[in-house]
Design a protein around this motif. Structure first.
Motif, mmCIF file in Angstrom:
data_model
loop_
_atom_site.group_PDB
_atom_site.id
_atom_site.type_symbol
_atom_site.label_atom_id
_atom_site.label_comp_id
_atom_site.label_asym_id
_atom_site.label_seq_id
_atom_site.Cartn_x
_atom_site.Cartn_y
_atom_site.Cartn_z
ATOM 1 N N ALA A 206 1.359 -0.550 13.558
ATOM 2 C CA ALA A 206 0.062 -0.032 13.114
ATOM 3 C C ALA A 206 0.253 1.016 12.024
ATOM 4 N N GLU A 207 1.249 1.867 12.175
ATOM 5 C CA GLU A 207 1.501 2.903 11.171
ATOM 6 C C GLU A 207 1.890 2.280 9.835
ATOM 7 N N GLU A 208 2.720 1.252 9.877
ATOM 8 C CA GLU A 208 3.122 0.580 8.644
ATOM 9 C C GLU A 208 1.930 -0.106 7.985
ATOM 10 N N ASN A 209 1.126 -0.782 8.800
ATOM 11 C CA ASN A 209 -0.053 -1.465 8.262
ATOM 12 C C ASN A 209 -1.050 -0.470 7.679
ATOM 13 N N ARG A 210 -1.191 0.661 8.356
ATOM 14 C CA ARG A 210 -2.121 1.688 7.884
ATOM 15 C C ARG A 210 -1.659 2.249 6.540
ATOM 16 N N ALA A 211 -0.372 2.433 6.394
ATOM 17 C CA ALA A 211 0.166 2.939 5.125
ATOM 18 C C ALA A 211 -0.108 1.950 3.996
ATOM 19 N N ILE A 212 0.016 0.656 4.289
ATOM 20 C CA ILE A 212 -0.267 -0.373 3.280
ATOM 21 C C ILE A 212 -1.745 -0.347 2.902
ATOM 22 N N LEU A 213 -2.606 -0.304 3.923
ATOM 23 C CA LEU A 213 -4.049 -0.268 3.672
ATOM 24 C C LEU A 213 -4.422 0.939 2.826
ATOM 25 N N ASN A 214 -3.913 2.102 3.202
ATOM 26 C CA ASN A 214 -4.252 3.325 2.476
ATOM 27 C C ASN A 214 -3.776 3.280 1.029
ATOM 28 N N SER A 215 -2.613 2.703 0.806
ATOM 29 C CA SER A 215 -2.083 2.627 -0.561
ATOM 30 C C SER A 215 -2.952 1.732 -1.440
ATOM 31 N N ILE A 216 -3.675 0.825 -0.811
ATOM 32 C CA ILE A 216 -4.531 -0.098 -1.561
ATOM 33 C C ILE A 216 -5.917 0.479 -1.790
ATOM 34 N N VAL A 217 -6.510 1.082 -0.766
ATOM 35 C CA VAL A 217 -7.912 1.500 -0.882
ATOM 36 C C VAL A 217 -8.107 2.951 -1.311
ATOM 37 N N HIS A 218 -7.168 3.847 -0.977
ATOM 38 C CA HIS A 218 -7.389 5.263 -1.274
ATOM 39 C C HIS A 218 -7.518 5.567 -2.760
#
Length: 264
Positions: free
Chosen positions: A136-148
């Motif tokens: 989940a932490e890895e996926n969250r980091a990927i998501l944040n790098s895309i949307v933030h």
């Protein structure tokens, strides 16, 4: 009029952010500010540079536990002072509708987070990114790098518009992950909205979440103690929204008054 070095002594975190976003490196921005003539607001004048010649507007970050009532308290305060609230959650929803972002998310997470019409299923995406396990932490980091980055650019544009129009005395950035995303460094002050767990569980029930879901999502954020210790003021929202709104408004007024009295 030419902006001088003296004009930069009172540059706020928000203005520094505008400089960095609009002009590249801090050094190149300073060179532009020192040499660029400010004559009205011509279409050739970078908006961030025009804003630098105007009165600063404080940017106040709002943080707290999930379901603490940040948005409601902010809106209550905005009835007492000239404030506007930027809703990072709503901007995040818009981010998931952007074709470029959807394409990158499909590449990262596959087709399982999309419905038959090609829209992102937020519940499926949430299942992949919320939690405290490694995946989940890895996926969250990927998501944040895309949307933030997109969310930040939208807020920057909105902040610039409000400052240019002069339609507010303070801007509130309502963002659940304000600190995690690094946006706290942009703020002139941070307010923590505090509410008992029982009340927060009741509020998130309106979103269809139970206590376990609340705990799972909060595990993906900084602890409440970390958030509280990062704040400049604690707003007690255990009572009425009106009372909490008054507390926040009084704090905002303390930030506005020094500027108003110093403005010709």
């Amino acid at each position: 009029m030419i902006a001088s070095g003296a004009d930069l002594k009172g540059v706020s975190p928000l203005e520094t952010f505008l400089l960095a976003e609009r002009g590249g490196s801090r050094l190149s921005c300073l060179v532009h500010v020192l040499t660029f003539p400010i004559v009205g607001h011509s279409p050739h004048l970078p908006n961030w540079l025009f804003l630098m010649s105007q009165r600063s507007v404080p940017l106040v970050g709002l943080i707290g536990g999930i379901g603490s009532g940040k948005s409601t308290v902010a809106d209550a305060a905005a009835t007492k002072v000239r404030a506007v609230r930027l809703d990072a959650d709503a901007t995040g929803h818009l981010a998931l509708q952007q074709p470029a972002i959807k394409r990158r998310l499909r590449e990262a997470f596959g087709d399982t987070i999309f419905d038959e019409q090609g829209a992102i299923v937020r519940k499926a995406l949430a299942a992949a990114v919320f939690g405290d396990d490694v995946t989940a932490e890895e996926n969250r980091a990927i998501l944040n790098s895309i949307v933030h980055p997109w969310i930040r650019s939208q807020h920057l544009a909105t902040i610039a518009e409000h400052i240019e129009r002069g339609d507010c005395d303070v801007i509130l950035l309502d963002a659940a992950v304000l600190l995690e995303a690094g946006w706290g460094k942009l703020c002139d002050a941070i307010a923590y909205i505090a509410a008992p767990l029982e009340q927060r569980i009741q509020r998130v029930a309106n979103r269809g979440w139970d206590a376990a879901e609340l705990a799972r999502r909060e595990a993906s954020q900084l602890s409440l103690d970390q958030k509280r210790s990062s704040a400049d003021v604690i707003i007690d929202n255990s009572g009425t929204v009106e009372a909490a709104g008054t507390q926040l408004a009084q704090f905002l007024q303390s930030l506005i008054l020094p500027q108003s009295t110093s403005t010709p």
